[in-house]
Design an enzyme around this catalytic site. Sequence first.
Site, PDB file in Angstrom:
ATOM      1  N   TYR A  59      36.161  88.059  23.076  1.00  0.00           N
ATOM      2  CA  TYR A  59      36.200  87.423  21.755  1.00  0.00           C
ATOM      3  C   TYR A  59      34.796  86.961  21.357  1.00  0.00           C
ATOM      4  O   TYR A  59      33.806  87.600  21.694  1.00  0.00           O
ATOM      5  CB  TYR A  59      37.192  86.241  21.717  1.00  0.00           C
ATOM      6  CG  TYR A  59      38.517  86.494  22.391  1.00  0.00           C
ATOM      7  CD1 TYR A  59      39.330  87.539  21.986  1.00  0.00           C
ATOM      8  CD2 TYR A  59      38.965  85.693  23.412  1.00  0.00           C
ATOM      9  CE1 TYR A  59      40.570  87.757  22.584  1.00  0.00           C
ATOM     10  CE2 TYR A  59      40.209  85.894  24.010  1.00  0.00           C
ATOM     11  CZ  TYR A  59      40.996  86.929  23.596  1.00  0.00           C
ATOM     12  OH  TYR A  59      42.203  87.148  24.187  1.00  0.00           O
ATOM     13  N   SER A  73      45.818  90.523  24.548  1.00  0.00           N
ATOM     14  CA  SER A  73      44.698  91.281  23.958  1.00  0.00           C
ATOM     15  C   SER A  73      44.128  92.369  24.871  1.00  0.00           C
ATOM     16  O   SER A  73      43.397  93.235  24.399  1.00  0.00           O
ATOM     17  CB  SER A  73      43.566  90.332  23.574  1.00  0.00           C
ATOM     18  OG  SER A  73      43.864  89.745  22.342  1.00  0.00           O
ATOM     19  N   LYS A  87      44.689  95.784  23.760  1.00  0.00           N
ATOM     20  CA  LYS A  87      43.915  96.362  22.651  1.00  0.00           C
ATOM     21  C   LYS A  87      43.005  97.496  23.130  1.00  0.00           C
ATOM     22  O   LYS A  87      42.781  98.476  22.421  1.00  0.00           O
ATOM     23  CB  LYS A  87      43.070  95.267  21.975  1.00  0.00           C
ATOM     24  CG  LYS A  87      43.920  94.220  21.254  1.00  0.00           C
ATOM     25  CD  LYS A  87      43.063  93.042  20.792  1.00  0.00           C
ATOM     26  CE  LYS A  87      43.902  92.010  20.048  1.00  0.00           C
ATOM     27  NZ  LYS A  87      43.157  90.778  19.755  1.00  0.00           N
ATOM     28  N   TYR A  94      53.490  96.081  17.895  1.00  0.00           N
ATOM     29  CA  TYR A  94      52.338  95.300  18.370  1.00  0.00           C
ATOM     30  C   TYR A  94      52.768  94.211  19.364  1.00  0.00           C
ATOM     31  O   TYR A  94      52.124  94.015  20.393  1.00  0.00           O
ATOM     32  CB  TYR A  94      51.612  94.683  17.171  1.00  0.00           C
ATOM     33  CG  TYR A  94      50.469  93.772  17.552  1.00  0.00           C
ATOM     34  CD1 TYR A  94      49.232  94.287  17.947  1.00  0.00           C
ATOM     35  CD2 TYR A  94      50.610  92.387  17.513  1.00  0.00           C
ATOM     36  CE1 TYR A  94      48.182  93.446  18.298  1.00  0.00           C
ATOM     37  CE2 TYR A  94      49.549  91.543  17.865  1.00  0.00           C
ATOM     38  CZ  TYR A  94      48.352  92.077  18.251  1.00  0.00           C
ATOM     39  OH  TYR A  94      47.318  91.245  18.604  1.00  0.00           O
TER      40      TYR A  94
HETATM   41  N1  LIG Z   1      43.833  87.018  22.114  1.00  0.00           N
HETATM   42  C1  LIG Z   1      44.992  87.527  22.435  1.00  0.00           C
HETATM   43  O1  LIG Z   1      45.314  87.799  23.578  1.00  0.00           O
HETATM   44  C2  LIG Z   1      45.886  87.688  21.255  1.00  0.00           C
HETATM   45  C3  LIG Z   1      47.084  88.526  21.522  1.00  0.00           C
HETATM   46  C4  LIG Z   1      48.312  87.963  20.882  1.00  0.00           C
HETATM   47  N2  LIG Z   1      49.429  88.812  21.114  1.00  0.00           N
HETATM   48  C5  LIG Z   1      48.080  87.718  19.402  1.00  0.00           C
HETATM   49  O2  LIG Z   1      48.094  88.635  18.636  1.00  0.00           O
HETATM   50  O3  LIG Z   1      47.866  86.628  18.985  1.00  0.00           O
END
Ligand SMILES: NC(=O)CC[C@H](N)C(=O)O
Length: 309
Positions: free
Chosen positions: A245, A65, A68, A193
């Site tokens: 999160y 993540s 992102k 992705y």
């Molecule tokens: N929270 C994360 O790091 C999620 C990333 C992971 N690649 C997913 O999409 O589930």
Amino acid sequence: MPVYNKEELVRFVEEAKQYARYGKVADYIPALGKANPNELSIAVYTADGKVVDAGDVTVKVTLQSISKILALALVLIDRGEDEVFRKVGMEPTGDPFNSIAKLEEVQPSKPLNPMINAGALAVTHMIRGRSVEERLERLLAFIRRLAGNEQITYSEEVAQSEFETAFLNRSLCYFLKQHGIIDEDVEELMDLYTKQCAVEMTCIDLARIGLVFALDGRDPHSGELLMPLDVARICKTFMVTCGMYNASGEFAIKIGIPAKSGVSGGILAAVPGRCGIGIFGPALDDKGNSLTGVKLLERLSKTYSLSIF
Ligand SMILES: NC(=O)CC[C@H](N)C(=O)O
């Protein structure tokens, strides 16, 4: 500027490691399940270009993540705020990162922010390029510039492992497609992705990218502007409001540093004007954040008064 010294960092790492037994390595992406929960490393990259580290900082961590925030910076540069925020919102959700719930509950059905998976998929969709390969190369080139490291690439094993098992993310994509947020082939978007999430680097690279954000988009060595000030500001704001999160509120109160975590156990943090921090600790808490990493950051923040609030 506080003086970070190696002995102190090593001591903080040893202390934080004691919590590893309360955490769990992410295994919903099978390849991540191989990580050692007792691993913990940190690099602090200060604005004067110095690095202090502790733990094994040669270990590479996949961004997951954390990617992102980097994809968001790129599409903001590519397309500008208006276009990006037509497809993705600016509000925290309070839900787990992979939740589909708000897409159905909130109208119009656009992802609430770019840090949850639904929003990140919409952002990755917006990376410009004629093919998955070209879009990935553009993202990699941007990440390499931020890290000042031309060697950075992605782990094929981790990308493949996620691609084969990412059924929930595919569901999010189909939902987004139904509601006109994305209009590309879902398998192609998943290909891009999962490779984006599998980009791997060391804590030193993470810390250096954190420092670029901390310096409002400037390269710490050349002073060159690697992203516009507004883009750096938007990214740091999302790090504060949604970067950890649905634990972002507690993190802001206890630690108060713009940061983004990934389920690999990585954390990228940016202390404005002062330093970038990269952490790798794969023992996760129940929200998917590095448990040992968060403990370590809390110790650093308290010791050196790093909270921005
Ligand atoms: N929270 C994360 O790091 C999620 C990333 C992971 N690649 C997913 O999409 O589930």
